[in-house]
Each structure stands twice: as C-alpha cells, then as structure tokens.
Design an enzyme around this catalytic site. Structure first.
Site, PDB file in Angstrom:
ATOM      1  N   ASP A 387       0.865  -1.171   0.000  1.00 39.92           N
ATOM      2  CA  ASP A 387       0.000   0.000   0.000  1.00 39.92           C
ATOM      3  C   ASP A 387       0.908   1.230   0.000  1.00 39.92           C
ATOM      4  O   ASP A 387       2.115   1.125   0.209  1.00 39.92           O
ATOM      5  CB  ASP A 387      -0.867  -0.036   1.268  1.00 39.92           C
ATOM      6  CG  ASP A 387      -1.995   0.975   1.211  1.00 39.92           C
ATOM      7  OD1 ASP A 387      -2.283   1.468   0.115  1.00 39.92           O
ATOM      8  OD2 ASP A 387      -2.561   1.266   2.265  1.00 39.92           O
ATOM      9  N   ASP A 579      -2.056  -2.021   6.092  1.00 42.79           N
ATOM     10  CA  ASP A 579      -2.538  -1.832   7.461  1.00 42.79           C
ATOM     11  C   ASP A 579      -3.233  -3.068   8.009  1.00 42.79           C
ATOM     12  O   ASP A 579      -3.539  -3.139   9.184  1.00 42.79           O
ATOM     13  CB  ASP A 579      -3.460  -0.613   7.563  1.00 42.79           C
ATOM     14  CG  ASP A 579      -4.694  -0.740   6.684  1.00 42.79           C
ATOM     15  OD1 ASP A 579      -5.001  -1.856   6.237  1.00 42.79           O
ATOM     16  OD2 ASP A 579      -5.361   0.285   6.446  1.00 42.79           O
ATOM     17  N   ASP A 583      -7.364  -3.613   3.949  1.00 40.87           N
ATOM     18  CA  ASP A 583      -6.958  -4.489   2.858  1.00 40.87           C
ATOM     19  C   ASP A 583      -7.033  -5.962   3.244  1.00 40.87           C
ATOM     20  O   ASP A 583      -6.257  -6.782   2.754  1.00 40.87           O
ATOM     21  CB  ASP A 583      -5.536  -4.133   2.418  1.00 40.87           C
ATOM     22  CG  ASP A 583      -5.458  -2.740   1.822  1.00 40.87           C
ATOM     23  OD1 ASP A 583      -6.251  -2.449   0.916  1.00 40.87           O
ATOM     24  OD2 ASP A 583      -4.626  -1.947   2.281  1.00 40.87           O
TER      25      ASP A 583
END
Length: 686
Positions: A387, A579, A583
C-alpha cells in the site's frame, strides 16, 4: 528433573500459566509460556525450561538459576574420571586397576551424565514413548558396559551431556529477546488519587485512573499522556533506541520507559488488553506454528527411530545364520554403534532451535513473526505488493490547497466537511481536522455512510453532502469543471445539495528509508508493486521517487485483489504490506501478510502474519533476509546430519567404525548443528 505433565480428560497435555496458576491447553491458549521445540517451554516468572517435543523427546531442565560452570560440572567430573581411567588403562596399567575396580571406576564416570538419561528413558517409557533418544542411548551404553567397552559407554553419555548444556545455553540466548519483552511490564504502578500517590498492582489498575511515571520507570498500561510532553524509550517495542517525544493527548503504550521528567498518564485500556499484551501473546505462541521442514522432521523421527532399533537387532542376530565365524560380542558391538549413530538428536534439537533463533533475531529488530512457518514462507517471496499511505509514505497529511466555488460559503463547507470526516479514522480526515479546527457541534449529521474506495456520504440540514474522490462524484452524477488528472496531490472532492462545491488537496511525505527499501528488495531479487486507492498521478509520482517496479492508483479493494491474483497466476509468491484492516481481502489472498505500525492497530496484530512495529519499510527486506538465512542454516544442519549419519551407519554396520565415530556422528554432529543454529542470533541485519 521430574516430569510434571498434566492432562485433560481427552488425554491432551496441558500447560500452567505462572501468573494465574490456571490450567490451559497447549495450543492457542493465552499463557505466559514461551514454546520451544514444539512444547511448553519457559515459565518466564521462574525461568524453568521444559522441553516436551512432539516426537517424544521430553526434557525438563531447571537450569536457569545455575551458572554455566554448575551446568557443566557433571560433564567435567565425568570427563576427568574418564581421562584418568583411559590413562590407567593404556599407560600406567597398575595391578590394582582391573576387574571390579575398573568397572566401578567407569561406572562412577558414567553416573553424573548417564543417570539423568536413564531416568528420562524410564519416564518416557512410562508415558508410552519407548523409542526415544534416551532409550537408544541407554541400551547402547549399557550394552557397551556388558561387553566391556566402558570408555565408549561413558563417552556417549558425556558428549550428549555437553551437547545438552550447549543446547540450554543456545535456547536461553534465543529467548533473551522475548524475555526482554516480557520484562517490560512492571508488576506495580503508582497512581494519583485525591492528590495523593499510592502503589497498587498493575493488574488492579482501572481505566480512568492516573499513573505517575517517574524518570526511568516503565509504563504498565496503555494510556493518554496528560502532561504537556514527555520523552520515551520505545526500544523494547520497536527495536529502535531513538527517544520518542509525545505531547499532551497522544497515546503512550505499555513497555515504554519515561526518560526525563515526571509524566502523568491517564489509563484508557485494561491491563490484559494493552498493545504489549497482544504482542507478548503473539511472540509467545510464535513457535506453535511449525515450519513445514520442522513438521516433516518430527514425523520422520517418529517412523525412523523404531526402524533403526529393529535394524540394530537384525544386525546383531541375522549374521548368525550366514557367517561361519559368528562372534556374538562383535556383532552386538556393531549393533550398539548403529543405535548410537541413529539417534536423531542433531535434527530434533537444531532445527527448532534454528527457527526459534530466527524469531528471536527478528523480534530484536522490531519484527514479529507469528510462527516459524512464516519464516519459511517469507524466504521464498518473489513479489512484495504494498500500500502507499502509511507504508511507503508517512501517512501524515497536510492540507495544501482549498478551492471552494464562489457560490458556496467556504467556512460553512469546511465546517461541514470537518464534521463528516470526524466519523473517519483515515489520515486524510485528521489533516482536515487539523486545518479546520474544532468541530462545530451545531451541525447535525444524519445517515453517514462510508462508500468503499470512494469516500463518505451524509445528510446535513436535509441535503446530501459527498466528501471523497472524483469517482464518488461520478457515482452520484455530480458535474464538475475540474480535470482531476492535472492535480498532483491527493484531492478530496466535495458536493453539497447535488452540486460540486470544490476540492481540498492534501500532500503526504515519503518515508526516509523508502528508497533504501526498494534498493534492498531489488538486491534480494524481489519485485515491488504499489497498489493504492489514491490518485494514479500521486501513486506514480511516489513510485518514481523510490524506484517501485509497478504502480497502480485509483483502485477499489476488489481491484487490489484482482491485481494480486494476476501476480499469483504466474506461480510467484506474494507478500502484501499494508494496514491489515482495510486491505483484509488482499492480506488473506497473499502468501504472507505484513502489517506496518502494529502498535497502532489492534486489528493489524490479529490479521497479519508478520508485524513491523516501527513503521519502517526497510524492515521488509530485513524480514525477508532473516527468513532466508534461517532457512539456509536449517538446511545446512539437515544435510550435515544426514550425510554424516549415513556414512558412519554404513561403516558401523560393516564393522569399520568404532563407538568413538558413533559418538561423533550423533552428539558431535548435534553439537556442531547447535552452534551453527546459534549463528542466526549473532548476525547483524541492519
């Protein structure tokens, strides 16, 4: 030491937590028991080491209060008596040193190191495990005494005892990092009540109470700093010794050490629910998740050991029917050699120790593995998918530009956006709140909902308000006269009463070690891909700055899943870094889920396979490197043990190897393997 196993009604072995004195099942229980070699291992409070391996190798060593000399003392006594006996046998040859005196002498040399093994063999047989390493060594050494090979019988037990001490020292060293974590929670805290201080047990402290933390003291519970500011040493939690300064209102965590002035902390989390408690539980249960290599060796040992016992019997008896000058003593000696060589000590000791050392080395650097199986998996990773926000960037946004249409009241729009975003924990919402200021409590928000991958929708004064990206505007057919592709920064579009009201741009900064991270990943031949719901232009910009191989923006959660599936369709392993909450589908799909900033999110610790505590992306290649080196050492030990044993087994069966070669093939190789496994703990991965 006496075995103190407890079993439930179904026959499952139980463990006892030292703090509460309650009985819990071995697997998955919340307990302050560190598992080692697949078993209930370390009672942290008493530091008593218990080994109870699934392959039947049961050890119980209470060595923590002994010095190294005390642990070696039985072996030293045995060695001195053995060497003096060999000297009397071969050099001095006095008349008095023969017959029964010689037997008693070597029996005295055998006793300090042999009796504990004989006792373990007896206990194992009582527990239903006949074919243990203790049984093999017991019958081999007793047999050596029966045929008069006293020095060899003593040597087998002596070298095994030395190997056991080295194993104990190695395991103790491997546990030191985990013990450091366990020692971070003080048993008592000083609280302030009615302007007076009193000391109570940390477990009795309640939410809402105020802790007084003096310089040098450790915080026992999570809380909110109510002093203006304070500096904390967070090394035990993050692996970083650099002081972390906290300001009034910020969260401080159990395990942090106050450095300078007296600090006041308001407790906001129960003792058992603190972040440190979750981390401790994670680390303590890490070795319960076995690597495939480790599980295979355990299954192999269960089958292998009975087979070699049968082969030893056959080696002793079968030649009687085929050899003309059959001498029972000679063939019994060969069978005994075969038994000594066949002990799987090197494998069942060094392999779990190697993985345990890897977990310890990682935790020392602020990387928590949920099991040794993930050390194996991360070593094979070919793709790291990450990410952007909070992973490769700081995740600390600041408002750069506010462009509100003239027909709207800029201040009113910003106040409404601030109230709507207050329902979100996203860093963007924090940036807006810091820019706008305190919430306007007169604004009443109704029907607030989050639209995944788009933004927020709510109702204020009976009119719809939309706050999110331009895809949210498209979704609700809001017309706008802005080209989003020409806006470089992250942009928050706003619509009120079905009209486009304007936008806010927000910028995030790239982490200092992000570029170094990509260089290290490329050195490991690992490809990096960035997937983000942020604007493509922003994602591409960050990717170019740090050297990401592939970058994709404007993605919904399902788009991220499809991208990961596309990579996996090429039969390449994937680790996802994020995180661990938003996700979750991608984490579930990836081979290894890595969470950044595990201290910041309870859910992250629950979701991820690996937790990086200090938010530093450079720990990603470090974790991969630790996995690779751990696996390399484990396989070095496997190959060493099998090759040496195979050679000496063949020589022993053919009468070309003595008991001395057997000793080397068994406990000698085990000792070498233990020392090799310890190397992982001495390596510098920074």
């Amino acid at each position: 030491m006496k075995h103190q196993h407890t079993y439930d009604e179904q026959g499952n072995q139980l463990c006892c937590t030292p703090q509460e004195g309650k009985i819990y099942k071995d697997a998955g229980a919340k307990k302050l028991i560190v598992e080692d070699n697949g078993c209930c291992s370390t009672n942290v409070k008493k530091e008593v080491q218990h080994h109870s391996d699934d392959d039947g190798h049961n050890h119980d060593h209470d060595n923590s209060d002994k010095s190294t000399f005390q642990m070696f003392l039985p072996a030293i006594v045995s060695l001195l008596l053995l060497l003096l006996g060999i000297a009397l046998d071969n050099y001095f040859k006095p008349d008095w040193f023969k017959d029964w005196i010689r037997i008693v002498w070597y029996a005295a040399a055998y006793a300090p190191v042999g009796l504990p093994v004989l006792k373990e063999a007896f206990e194992s047989i009582k527990d239903g495990d006949v074919f243990s390493e203790f049984f093999l060594m017991s019958i081999a050494t007793i047999g050596a005494f029966i045929i008069g090979e006293y020095p060899e019988g003593v040597a087998v037990m002596l070298f095994y005892a030395v190997g056991e001490v080295f194993q104990t020292l190695a395991v103790t060293r491997a546990k030191s990092n985990i013990k450091a974590l366990l020692d971070q929670r003080p048993d008592e805290v000083t609280i302030i009540e009615n302007n007076e201080t009193k000391t109570i047990k940390a477990s009795n402290a309640e939410i809402g109470q105020t802790i007084q933390l003096k310089p040098g003291e450790k915080l026992a519970l999570d809380g909110e700093l109510i002093s203006d500011s304070a500096s904390f040493n967070t090394a035990a939690l993050t692996g970083e010794s650099k002081p972390d300064t906290k300001n009034k209102g910020e969260t401080v965590l159990a395990g942090m050490i106050n450095m300078n002035s007296v600090a006041l902390v308001k407790i906001n989390t129960a003792y058992e629910d603190s972040k440190l408690s979750k981390i401790l539980e994670l680390v303590q249960n890490a070795t319960a998740q076995k690597a495939p290599t480790e599980l295979f060796i355990r299954r192999f040992a269960r089958v292998y050991t009975p087979i070699v016992v049968v082969l030893a019997v056959l080696i002793c008896l079968i030649p009687y029917f085929f050899v003309d000058n059959y001498i029972f003593r000679d063939w019994l000696y060969r069978a005994l050699i075969f038994l000594v060589i066949s002990c799987p000590c090197a494998l069942v000791i060094s392999i779990p120790l190697g993985y345990f050392g890897g977990i310890g080395a990682a935790s020392r650097n602020g990387i928590l593995f949920k099991g040794s199986n993930f050390l194996d998996k991360i070593a094979e990773i070919k793709n790291v998918v990450m990410d952007k926000t909070g992973t490769m960037t700081e995740g600390v946004f600041k408002v750069q530009e506010v462009d509100i249409k003239s027909e709207f009241d800029k201040n009113e729009i910003l106040k409404m956006v601030n109230v709507v975003e207050s329902k979100s924990t996203h860093p963007v919402a924090t940036a807006i709140h810091e820019y706008v200021g305190d919430l306007d409590t007169s604004i009443n928000v109704e029907n607030s909902e989050e639209i995944a991958g788009h933004g927020l929708k709510a109702v204020i004064n009976g009119k719809d308000i939309l706050v999110g990206n331009f895809k949210l505007m498209d979704k609700f057919n809001i017309q706008y006269d802005v080209d989003p592709s020409k806006i470089v920064y992250t942009v928050i579009a706003i619509a009120y009463d079905k009209k486009f009201a304007g936008y806010i741009t927000i910028a995030d900064s790239i982490k200092d070690d992000a570029k170094k991270t990509l260089e290290l990943l490329h050195n490991l031949n690992v490809k990096a891909t960035m997937l983000s719901g942020d604007k493509t232009s922003v994602v591409k910009y960050v990717a170019e700055q740090i050297g990401i191989d592939n970058a994709f923006g404007d993605l919904l959660p399902e788009d991220k899943v499809n991208k990961v599936k596309e990579i996996k369709s090429k039969n390449e392993s994937v680790a996802f870094v994020g995180d661990g909450v938003n996700d979750a589908p991608v984490v579930a799909l990836s081979d290894v889920g890595i969470a950044m900033g595990g201290l910041g999110s309870d859910a992250t610790i629950e979701t991820a396979d690996v937790v990086i505590q200090d938010d530093k992306p450079s720990k990603i290649p470090m974790a991969i490197n630790i996995g690779k080196k751990t696996k390399r050492i484990v396989w070095q030990n496997i190959i060493l043990a099998f090759v040496v044993k195979a050679i000496v087994l063949i020589l022993g069966a053919g009468g070309l190897a003595t008991m001395w070669e057997a000793v080397f093939a068994d406990v000698g190789v085990a000792l070498i393997a233990i020392l090799n496994a310890v190397r992982i703990q001495r390596m510098n991965f920074k």
